[in-house]
Design a protein around this motif. Structure first.
Motif, PDB file in Angstrom:
ATOM      1  N   GLU A   1      -0.121   2.180  -6.867  1.00  0.00           N
ATOM      2  CA  GLU A   1      -0.189   0.719  -6.757  1.00  0.00           C
ATOM      3  C   GLU A   1       0.841   0.216  -5.753  1.00  0.00           C
ATOM      4  OE1 GLU A   1      -2.355  -2.543  -7.561  1.00  0.00           O
ATOM      5  OE2 GLU A   1      -2.670  -0.562  -8.469  1.00  0.00           O
ATOM      6  N   ALA A   2       1.991   0.876  -5.710  1.00  0.00           N
ATOM      7  CA  ALA A   2       3.028   0.488  -4.738  1.00  0.00           C
ATOM      8  C   ALA A   2       2.494   0.628  -3.317  1.00  0.00           C
ATOM      9  CB  ALA A   2       4.270   1.353  -4.925  1.00  0.00           C
TER      10      ALA A   2
ATOM     11  N   LEU B   1       8.865  -5.514 -15.473  1.00  0.00           N
ATOM     12  CA  LEU B   1       7.640  -6.214 -15.881  1.00  0.00           C
ATOM     13  C   LEU B   1       7.767  -7.720 -15.665  1.00  0.00           C
ATOM     14  CD1 LEU B   1       6.675  -4.223 -19.101  1.00  0.00           C
ATOM     15  CD2 LEU B   1       5.478  -4.239 -16.899  1.00  0.00           C
ATOM     16  N   LYS B   2       8.938  -8.279 -15.991  1.00  0.00           N
ATOM     17  CA  LYS B   2       9.157  -9.710 -15.752  1.00  0.00           C
ATOM     18  C   LYS B   2       9.242  -9.997 -14.250  1.00  0.00           C
ATOM     19  CE  LYS B   2      11.271 -11.206 -20.097  1.00  0.00           C
ATOM     20  NZ  LYS B   2      12.409 -11.924 -20.715  1.00  0.00           N
ATOM     21  N   ALA B   3       9.836  -9.069 -13.512  1.00  0.00           N
ATOM     22  CA  ALA B   3       9.894  -9.223 -12.054  1.00  0.00           C
ATOM     23  C   ALA B   3       8.481  -9.254 -11.473  1.00  0.00           C
ATOM     24  CB  ALA B   3      10.693  -8.086 -11.436  1.00  0.00           C
ATOM     25  N   LYS B   4       7.635  -8.404 -12.015  1.00  0.00           N
ATOM     26  CA  LYS B   4       6.232  -8.374 -11.577  1.00  0.00           C
ATOM     27  C   LYS B   4       5.569  -9.730 -11.832  1.00  0.00           C
ATOM     28  CE  LYS B   4       1.882  -6.092 -12.804  1.00  0.00           C
ATOM     29  NZ  LYS B   4       1.270  -5.083 -13.699  1.00  0.00           N
ATOM     30  N   GLU B   5       5.819 -10.320 -13.000  1.00  0.00           N
ATOM     31  CA  GLU B   5       5.257 -11.643 -13.315  1.00  0.00           C
ATOM     32  C   GLU B   5       5.730 -12.695 -12.309  1.00  0.00           C
ATOM     33  OE1 GLU B   5       6.223 -12.750 -17.290  1.00  0.00           O
ATOM     34  OE2 GLU B   5       5.320 -10.964 -18.191  1.00  0.00           O
ATOM     35  N   ALA B   6       7.024 -12.644 -11.951  1.00  0.00           N
ATOM     36  CA  ALA B   6       7.582 -13.626 -11.009  1.00  0.00           C
ATOM     37  C   ALA B   6       6.908 -13.502  -9.649  1.00  0.00           C
ATOM     38  CB  ALA B   6       9.090 -13.435 -10.875  1.00  0.00           C
ATOM     39  N   TYR B   7       6.729 -12.283  -9.175  1.00  0.00           N
ATOM     40  CA  TYR B   7       6.113 -12.077  -7.863  1.00  0.00           C
ATOM     41  C   TYR B   7       4.636 -12.455  -7.871  1.00  0.00           C
ATOM     42  CZ  TYR B   7      10.336  -9.737  -6.201  1.00  0.00           C
ATOM     43  OH  TYR B   7      11.613  -9.461  -5.817  1.00  0.00           O
TER      44      TYR B   7
ATOM     45  N   TYR C   1       5.332  -6.924  -0.247  1.00  0.00           N
ATOM     46  CA  TYR C   1       6.325  -5.857  -0.125  1.00  0.00           C
ATOM     47  C   TYR C   1       7.200  -5.780  -1.382  1.00  0.00           C
ATOM     48  CZ  TYR C   1      10.621  -3.496   1.222  1.00  0.00           C
ATOM     49  OH  TYR C   1      11.708  -2.666   1.233  1.00  0.00           O
ATOM     50  N   ASN C   2       7.688  -6.942  -1.824  1.00  0.00           N
ATOM     51  CA  ASN C   2       8.537  -6.964  -3.025  1.00  0.00           C
ATOM     52  C   ASN C   2       7.787  -6.450  -4.252  1.00  0.00           C
ATOM     53  OD1 ASN C   2      10.541  -8.014  -1.466  1.00  0.00           O
ATOM     54  ND2 ASN C   2      10.441 -10.083  -2.275  1.00  0.00           N
ATOM     55  N   LEU C   3       6.500  -6.822  -4.339  1.00  0.00           N
ATOM     56  CA  LEU C   3       5.700  -6.350  -5.477  1.00  0.00           C
ATOM     57  C   LEU C   3       5.554  -4.828  -5.419  1.00  0.00           C
ATOM     58  CD1 LEU C   3       4.159  -7.303  -7.953  1.00  0.00           C
ATOM     59  CD2 LEU C   3       2.122  -7.554  -6.538  1.00  0.00           C
ATOM     60  N   ALA C   4       5.453  -4.282  -4.217  1.00  0.00           N
ATOM     61  CA  ALA C   4       5.381  -2.824  -4.069  1.00  0.00           C
ATOM     62  C   ALA C   4       6.650  -2.163  -4.598  1.00  0.00           C
ATOM     63  CB  ALA C   4       5.166  -2.461  -2.599  1.00  0.00           C
ATOM     64  N   ILE C   5       7.794  -2.773  -4.318  1.00  0.00           N
ATOM     65  CA  ILE C   5       9.067  -2.230  -4.822  1.00  0.00           C
ATOM     66  C   ILE C   5       9.084  -2.243  -6.357  1.00  0.00           C
ATOM     67  CG2 ILE C   5      11.563  -2.571  -4.845  1.00  0.00           C
ATOM     68  CD1 ILE C   5      10.461  -1.570  -2.176  1.00  0.00           C
TER      69      ILE C   5
ATOM     70  N   ARG D   1      -1.129  -3.979   1.799  1.00  0.00           N
ATOM     71  CA  ARG D   1      -1.480  -5.399   1.898  1.00  0.00           C
ATOM     72  C   ARG D   1      -0.461  -6.136   2.769  1.00  0.00           C
ATOM     73  NH1 ARG D   1      -2.571  -5.185  -3.941  1.00  0.00           N
ATOM     74  NH2 ARG D   1      -4.812  -5.010  -4.289  1.00  0.00           N
ATOM     75  N   ALA D   2       0.807  -5.792   2.578  1.00  0.00           N
ATOM     76  CA  ALA D   2       1.858  -6.413   3.395  1.00  0.00           C
ATOM     77  C   ALA D   2       1.627  -6.117   4.872  1.00  0.00           C
ATOM     78  CB  ALA D   2       3.231  -5.915   2.959  1.00  0.00           C
ATOM     79  N   LEU D   3       1.223  -4.884   5.176  1.00  0.00           N
ATOM     80  CA  LEU D   3       1.008  -4.491   6.574  1.00  0.00           C
ATOM     81  C   LEU D   3      -0.276  -5.080   7.141  1.00  0.00           C
ATOM     82  CD1 LEU D   3       2.229  -0.803   6.320  1.00  0.00           C
ATOM     83  CD2 LEU D   3       3.312  -2.663   7.589  1.00  0.00           C
TER      84      LEU D   3
END
Length: 921
Positions: free
Chosen positions: A619-620, A584-590, A605-609, A626-628
């Motif tokens: 959602e992934a 969840l915190k990683a999601k906030e950072a991205y 891409y990172n947000l998908a991970i 979106r990345a593509l």
């Protein structure tokens, strides 16, 4: 353009083309070096997938102009030509160098046309040839990024030639050439900023050449008007009108340019341009001294260097510095030429004046006199100023050659200069062959520039020669002890050499050199953005230690606090938070990073991970898509989104998953994983032949590909090609002797197809050596004991297996079967004890029963697969054994035979059930 070159003869053009080709043919063998890496290799604006509008929103290096780290160099038309190169040849350096060579030829021919305005034909050709071969141009011609100079120069000269046609009969104004001039000035400026300076040259040309004024005449006219003794002449009013139009157009261009850079100057550090941050009078003395340094490079281009930053030219810190003599001499000489050209009428003074304008005005943006630039000296910015220098030299040569005494020596000197310059250019081109050759050649000229030591280190680092690279990085820190980047390079190289302690020490030194926070002063304005990477690198290093994850997070947060728009800090912190199991915190950072840059495919891409970690595949997949959308060739997004679609189990997504994997293998043809997953998709779609082909391709690329080997063997076993699976399993077990599933599959095939009970037994025993509690392996070993007719051992084995998996019904069922068989056989033995000889018959019945079980088992398997010659031979042998035993067995009554047949059928049914479960489970 062809019309403007109309009075350049074909012979003259052919001569220039031949000379340029002779000097620059070897530039075609050079690669992308130095700034080419950022402008070409790392610039996404070249890719067809990038919208064209991005070229007009980003700087020369592909960085958005709105970002503080942008260099603010706005050259969209030059980037457009790079994009055309990429469209035709992608990253083949030959096409880029060839186009540069062509542009240099065009500049030389157009320059010849300009020269003919002020020189005779012979002198014009001399000036053009000297310009064509001058070694100072190798950086502009052989360095691909020098194309900005070449393109800007073409439109720069074309704008000037257009303006020369603005004077009509009887001194009237012809507006069309002026309009064309304004347009060409704008185009030249969109190729490189110095293009706008042609307006100043047009103004000087209009006043002193087209109208024929001299400075004394203008001064006298101005005095008369101020005294009220005269009025402004009509011709002068027309001149003023033309100049006002030119200046107003220029002002508009300047306003637009300022808007483009959003009124922000680029941020440079003292390492880029030490004098720019020096106090007075060192700043002024050094900047003025750089003028004779540049003049000397034009006069004597013997020692050329690709990078003149840092300590290349020590600061002039005192009026007593002997180098001030060179500055004084230069200004005296320049002043005398200016006085001569402005004071006296005549063609000679006009030629000198226009030559001086070409030298001085285009150089002003790079002179540091009005605003600081990111370099001390740059050879490529002398491309246009050298035109004025060549006109001066040709004009002086003409004066000498007209004197009979000096005619021969002037020709000899000219030939020597052209020949030596051409040789120097040809030799200098080889320096640009690779980054290593370029920076090593620069170190021969200057050993006091830490950046050069760093760049040689980078070149060696790219070749994975870390030990030698480290030597150059350490030397850079010794040349410039306060160079943060050099210490970062040392740390990174130590990390590559797995010397984490030394790496951390180097990063800590770099961190200690960072400027301290001054209250009320914006931190970002005082430090190079890339220097903040020291926090990222240090955090990335220490987070390898699980006990220091919080410490690494603190470093990321420190970098973010210093620079809230530091995108890379959010990205790296997001990765760390995922590692710390804080999705969840990683999601906030991205998401914070995406606020800063929504066009970054890597971020999506990172947000998908992250969403995969959060168990939200829908959602992934949206974020992968979106990345593509932003980068259709994003390899990781292609691959992982295809896997996600495949794992979803939705058959509707399989065609798209296949297309993405096909795209991936096109981008990464040497990655076996792409072909393996295409094979898995084909298996899901029951396309066995296609799956086999993909698996084989994966194994060809990676012979020890564990999953590909096993799944190909499994595919063969599922498609009645069990014997083809055996060599695949042999390869698998050679690379991975402890592959449990491989051993189970091999054992099953050996037992059921090859009838190799011993081989099967070895496989199952190997499994139990590796894992004594492996239920499947132990159960299959029990079946082997059953096949070996050792029912007691089979029973004991099944009891042990049931203890390992008490809830597995099939094990209990098989145990009951074995116990029933034991009881059945025991009862038979007891009833055969009378001394009438039937005991032997009962024993034989037992033996015959087991033999018949094996035969029927073989026949059962034969219905499932095509029997090869070995199988057929084995089967016939068993029949012979049975016939022999029949012969040895006494004849029984019809009732006895029926009882035996009933028992045999019951045994067959039980064994078929065991086999079905064994093969299925």
């Amino acid at each position: 353009l062809l019309e403007k070159m109309a009075d350049v003869s074909l012979k003259e053009a052919a001569l220039i083309v031949g000379v340029v080709a002779a000097c620059y043919w070897n530039s075609l063998f050079c690669g992308f070096v130095f700034d080419d890496v950022s402008a070409i290799l790392d610039n996404k604006d070249l890719h067809p997938s990038t919208p064209l509008k991005n070229l007009f929103q980003n700087d020369f290096w592909g960085t958005p102009m709105s970002e503080e780290r942008s260099h603010k160099s706005y050259r969209p038309l030059t980037v457009l030509t790079f994009r055309l190169n990429y469209l035709f040849s992608e990253l083949n350096a030959v096409s880029y160098h060839f186009l540069n060579l062509v542009f240099h030829v065009v500049v030389c021919v157009v320059f010849l046309k300009v020269c003919k305005l002020f020189l005779d034909n012979r002198s014009s050709v001399v000036a053009s040839l000297l310009f064509a071969v001058h070694p100072i141009h190798t950086e502009a011609v052989t360095g691909v990024v020098g194309r900005a100079e070449l393109l800007s120069s073409i439109f720069f000269l074309a704008a000037f030639l257009s303006y020369t046609k603005s004077k009509g009969p009887d001194n009237t104004i012809v507006w069309t050439p002026i309009a064309v001039t304004v347009f060409l000035v704008a185009v030249a400026t969109l190729c490189k900023e110095q293009g706008i300076t042609v307006v100043g040259i047009c103004c000087v040309y209009e006043v002193f050449v087209a109208q024929g004024y001299t400075f004394p005449v203008l001064l006298d006219t101005a005095v008369q008007i101020l005294r009220g003794k005269g009025s402004i002449p009509f011709s002068m009013l027309q001149t003023l009108l033309k100049l006002i139009v030119l200046m107003f157009s220029t002002l508009l261009l300047v306003v637009v340019r300022v808007q483009v850079i959003q009124s922000q100057l680029p941020v440079f550090t003292r390492f880029d341009n030490p004098a720019a941050v020096s106090p007075s009078p060192a700043r002024q003395l050094t900047f003025n001294y750089l003028l004779p340094v540049n003049a000397w490079l034009l006069l004597n281009p013997s020692e050329l260097c690709c990078d003149w930053t840092m300590g290349t030219i020590p600061l002039v810190e005192s009026l007593l510095d002997v180098r001030n003599v060179a500055t004084l001499t230069f200004f005296c000489f320049l002043g005398s030429l200016i006085v001569f050209s402005l004071r006296y009428p005549g063609d000679s003074s006009k030629t000198v004046l226009m030559a001086l304008c070409l030298i001085v005005l285009p150089f002003i943006p790079a002179s540091n006199l009005f605003f600081p630039v990111g370099f001390v000296v740059a050879e490529r910015v002398l491309y246009v100023p050298s035109m004025g220098f060549c006109i001066l030299v040709a004009h002086g040569w003409k004066k000498l050659s007209n004197k009979s005494v000096l005619r021969k020596i002037s020709w000899v000197c000219l030939a020597a200069v052209l020949f030596t310059h051409a040789l120097k250019t040809l030799h200098r081109n080889w320096d640009w062959e690779s980054e290593y050759t370029l920076f090593m050649s620069a170190l021969k000229v200057n050993k006091n520039n830490a950046k050069l030591w760093n760049n040689v280190g980078h070149a060696l680092e790219n070749e994975k020669n870390f030990e030698r690279a480290l030597q150059f990085f350490i030397q850079a820190t010794q040349v410039q002890p306060d160079d943060i980047g050099a210490h970062m390079n040392v740390g990174r190289t130590y990390k590559n050499l797995n010397k984490t302690k030394e790496a951390e020490e180097s990063y800590m030194i770099a961190k200690s050199l960072m400027p301290q926070i001054i209250p009320g002063k914006k931190y970002a304005a005082r430090v190079a953005p890339n220097h903040l990477n020291v926090y990222i690198n240090l955090a990335n290093l220490i987070r390898a230690n699980e006990s220091r994850l919080e410490e690494a997070d603190q470093l990321y947060r420190q970098a973010i606090s210093m620079r809230p728009d530091f995108k890379q800090a959010y990205i790296s912190r997001g990765e760390l938070l995922l590692k710390m199991n804080k999705p969840l915190k990683a999601k906030e950072a991205y998401l914070r990073a995406l606020e800063l840059d929504r066009t970054n495919a890597d971020l999506w891409y990172n947000l998908a991970i992250v969403y995969i970690e959060l168990k939200d595949p829908t959602e992934a997949l949206k974020n992968f898509n979106r990345a593509l959308e932003l980068n259709p060739t994003h390899k990781l997004a292609l691959f992982n989104s295809a896997l996600l679609m495949q794992e979803s189990g939705d058959a509707r997504l399989r065609p798209e998953a296949k297309q993405r994997l096909l795209h991936y293998v096109k981008e990464e043809p040497q990655d076996a994983n792409g072909y393996f997953n295409l094979g898995m998709l084909a298996m899901d779609d029951k396309k066995d032949m296609e799956a086999e082909a993909w698996m084989k391709k994966a194994i060809r690329l990676q012979p020890n590909f564990r999953s590909a080997l096993f799944n190909l063997a499994l595919l063969y076993s599922q498609t009645a090609k069990e014997l083809m699976a055996l060599p695949i399993l042999e390869d698998l077990l050679r690379y991975y002797p402890d592959h449990t599933k491989g051993l189970i599959l091999k054992g099953d095939i050996l037992m059921n197809q090859k009838k190799d009970i011993v081989g099967a037994k070895m496989c199952f025993e190997k499994i139990l050596e590796l894992d004594p509690n492996n239920v499947q392996g132990k159960h299959n070993l029990c079946v082997v004991y059953f096949e070996e007719r050792d029912l007691i051992k089979a029973e004991k084995c099944l009891v042990e297996t049931l203890a390992l998996a008490p809830h597995e019904e099939y094990i209990q069922r098989h145990l009951n079967i074995v116990r029933s068989k034991i009881a059945s056989l025991s009862a038979t033995e007891e009833s055969s004890l009378p001394a009438d000889g039937t005991a032997t018959a009962a024993a034989e019945e037992k033996k015959n029963s087991f033999q018949n079980l094996k035969e029927v088992k073989n026949e059962q398997k034969t219905t499932q697969t095509t029997v090869d010659n070995n199988k057929g031979h084995s089967k016939n042998k068993k029949r012979t054994e049975k016939n022999n035993m029949d012969k040895e067995t006494p004849k029984k009554s019809t009732k006895e035979i029926k009882d035996i047949e009933k028992k045999r059928v019951a045994a067959l049914k039980r064994l078929e059930e065991i086999e079905r479960i064994l093969n299925g489970e």
